[in-house]
Design a protein around this motif. Sequence first.
Motif, mmCIF file in Angstrom:
data_model
loop_
_atom_site.group_PDB
_atom_site.id
_atom_site.type_symbol
_atom_site.label_atom_id
_atom_site.label_comp_id
_atom_site.label_asym_id
_atom_site.label_seq_id
_atom_site.Cartn_x
_atom_site.Cartn_y
_atom_site.Cartn_z
ATOM 1 N N TYR A 53 23.675 -58.022 8.656
ATOM 2 C CA TYR A 53 23.117 -56.751 8.696
ATOM 3 C C TYR A 53 23.978 -56.067 9.523
ATOM 4 N N ARG A 54 24.036 -54.545 9.084
ATOM 5 C CA ARG A 54 24.690 -53.685 10.004
ATOM 6 C C ARG A 54 23.875 -52.270 9.774
ATOM 7 N N PHE A 55 23.821 -51.384 10.737
ATOM 8 C CA PHE A 55 23.279 -50.035 10.735
ATOM 9 C C PHE A 55 24.603 -49.337 10.573
ATOM 10 N N TYR A 56 24.548 -48.187 10.038
ATOM 11 C CA TYR A 56 25.369 -47.064 10.133
ATOM 12 C C TYR A 56 24.642 -45.712 10.478
ATOM 13 N N TRP A 57 25.236 -44.980 11.266
ATOM 14 C CA TRP A 57 24.645 -43.823 11.689
ATOM 15 C C TRP A 57 25.143 -42.610 11.386
ATOM 16 N N TYR A 58 24.582 -41.549 10.836
ATOM 17 C CA TYR A 58 25.301 -40.478 10.265
ATOM 18 C C TYR A 58 24.336 -39.107 11.235
ATOM 19 N N GLY A 70 8.581 -66.336 7.207
ATOM 20 C CA GLY A 70 8.317 -65.367 8.317
ATOM 21 C C GLY A 70 9.065 -63.952 8.304
ATOM 22 N N SER A 71 9.074 -63.594 9.459
ATOM 23 C CA SER A 71 9.446 -62.076 9.188
ATOM 24 C C SER A 71 10.335 -61.927 10.567
ATOM 25 N N VAL A 72 11.212 -61.044 10.621
ATOM 26 C CA VAL A 72 12.118 -60.603 11.669
ATOM 27 C C VAL A 72 12.415 -59.154 11.961
ATOM 28 N N GLU A 73 12.358 -58.732 13.032
ATOM 29 C CA GLU A 73 12.841 -57.294 13.204
ATOM 30 C C GLU A 73 13.997 -56.858 13.325
ATOM 31 N N VAL A 74 14.874 -56.105 12.911
ATOM 32 C CA VAL A 74 16.168 -55.656 13.088
ATOM 33 C C VAL A 74 16.176 -54.216 13.507
ATOM 34 N N ALA A 75 17.056 -53.835 14.661
ATOM 35 C CA ALA A 75 16.959 -52.691 15.271
ATOM 36 C C ALA A 75 18.302 -52.141 15.510
ATOM 37 N N SER A 76 18.257 -50.925 15.894
ATOM 38 C CA SER A 76 19.585 -50.195 16.388
ATOM 39 C C SER A 76 19.088 -49.212 17.229
ATOM 40 N N GLN A 77 20.075 -48.799 18.086
ATOM 41 C CA GLN A 77 19.830 -47.576 19.168
ATOM 42 C C GLN A 77 20.962 -46.948 18.963
ATOM 43 N N MET A 78 20.969 -45.299 18.834
ATOM 44 C CA MET A 78 22.208 -44.612 19.180
ATOM 45 C C MET A 78 21.754 -43.501 20.291
ATOM 46 N N GLY A 79 22.902 -43.344 20.963
ATOM 47 C CA GLY A 79 22.561 -42.559 22.054
ATOM 48 C C GLY A 79 23.278 -41.181 21.815
ATOM 49 N N ASN A 80 23.962 -41.137 20.707
ATOM 50 C CA ASN A 80 24.773 -39.722 20.364
ATOM 51 C C ASN A 80 23.724 -38.881 19.779
ATOM 52 N N PRO A 81 23.637 -37.689 20.478
ATOM 53 C CA PRO A 81 22.540 -36.628 20.128
ATOM 54 C C PRO A 81 22.571 -35.863 18.818
ATOM 55 N N THR A 82 23.531 -36.172 18.064
ATOM 56 C CA THR A 82 23.831 -35.543 16.978
ATOM 57 C C THR A 82 23.440 -36.549 15.578
ATOM 58 N N ALA A 83 23.355 -37.761 16.054
ATOM 59 C CA ALA A 83 22.529 -38.922 15.082
ATOM 60 C C ALA A 83 21.210 -38.672 14.507
ATOM 61 N N SER A 84 21.141 -38.341 13.125
ATOM 62 C CA SER A 84 19.709 -37.796 12.517
ATOM 63 C C SER A 84 19.554 -38.929 11.544
ATOM 64 N N LYS A 85 20.481 -39.597 10.977
ATOM 65 C CA LYS A 85 20.044 -40.267 9.869
ATOM 66 C C LYS A 85 20.533 -41.735 9.834
ATOM 67 N N VAL A 86 20.084 -42.808 9.272
ATOM 68 C CA VAL A 86 20.502 -44.260 9.483
ATOM 69 C C VAL A 86 20.558 -44.758 8.114
ATOM 70 N N ARG A 87 21.535 -45.713 7.884
ATOM 71 C CA ARG A 87 21.398 -46.593 6.564
ATOM 72 C C ARG A 87 21.649 -48.102 7.057
ATOM 73 N N LEU A 88 20.646 -48.935 6.623
ATOM 74 C CA LEU A 88 20.905 -50.093 6.791
ATOM 75 C C LEU A 88 21.468 -51.150 5.743
ATOM 76 N N TYR A 89 22.325 -51.928 5.911
ATOM 77 C CA TYR A 89 23.133 -52.556 4.877
ATOM 78 C C TYR A 89 22.817 -54.021 5.033
ATOM 79 N N LEU A 90 22.237 -54.739 4.278
ATOM 80 C CA LEU A 90 21.825 -56.149 4.226
ATOM 81 C C LEU A 90 22.990 -57.017 3.163
ATOM 82 N N TYR A 91 23.301 -58.029 3.553
ATOM 83 C CA TYR A 91 24.248 -58.867 2.737
ATOM 84 C C TYR A 91 24.210 -60.425 3.364
ATOM 85 N N LEU A 92 24.374 -61.209 2.345
ATOM 86 C CA LEU A 92 24.309 -62.795 2.640
ATOM 87 C C LEU A 92 25.700 -63.328 3.336
#
Length: 121
Positions: free
Chosen positions: A72-77, A99-121
């Motif tokens: 997985y990968r998070f993209y910030w916009y 089972g289940s697993v949490e995935v998370a990302s944190q962005m310190g850039n104050p202009t970040a307002s949107k995120v996209r999560l991309y999942l692949y095998l």
Amino acid sequence: MRQWLSGLLLLTLAACSSDKPMINTSQSLVMESAVLSAGIITDSPKLTEQDGQQRALSVLQNLRETPVKVHYRFYWYDDKGLEITPEEPAQTLIVPAHGSVEVASQMGNPTASKVRLYLYL
């Protein structure tokens, strides 16, 4: 003469347009079909603010009886739909059987307002 001016106007307008693709930031989850076929389900990432930083969180659930390795990968916009750099590297995890697993990302850039999560095998 009128056709020539119309052609010149169209050429000028085409030259002024940007060649950068527009990104539809309303699609906050992109999951390859193989992920769903492997039994992994999830919702779009939820955005919260924590200590002045944007945080995105999503829970991956495995509906199958075998563990599944997911990348997985998070993209910030920002508000304009421009991707914020530096990009986070792709991550890998194993979602346990049933089972289940949490995935998370944190962005310190104050202009970040949107995120996209991309999942692949």
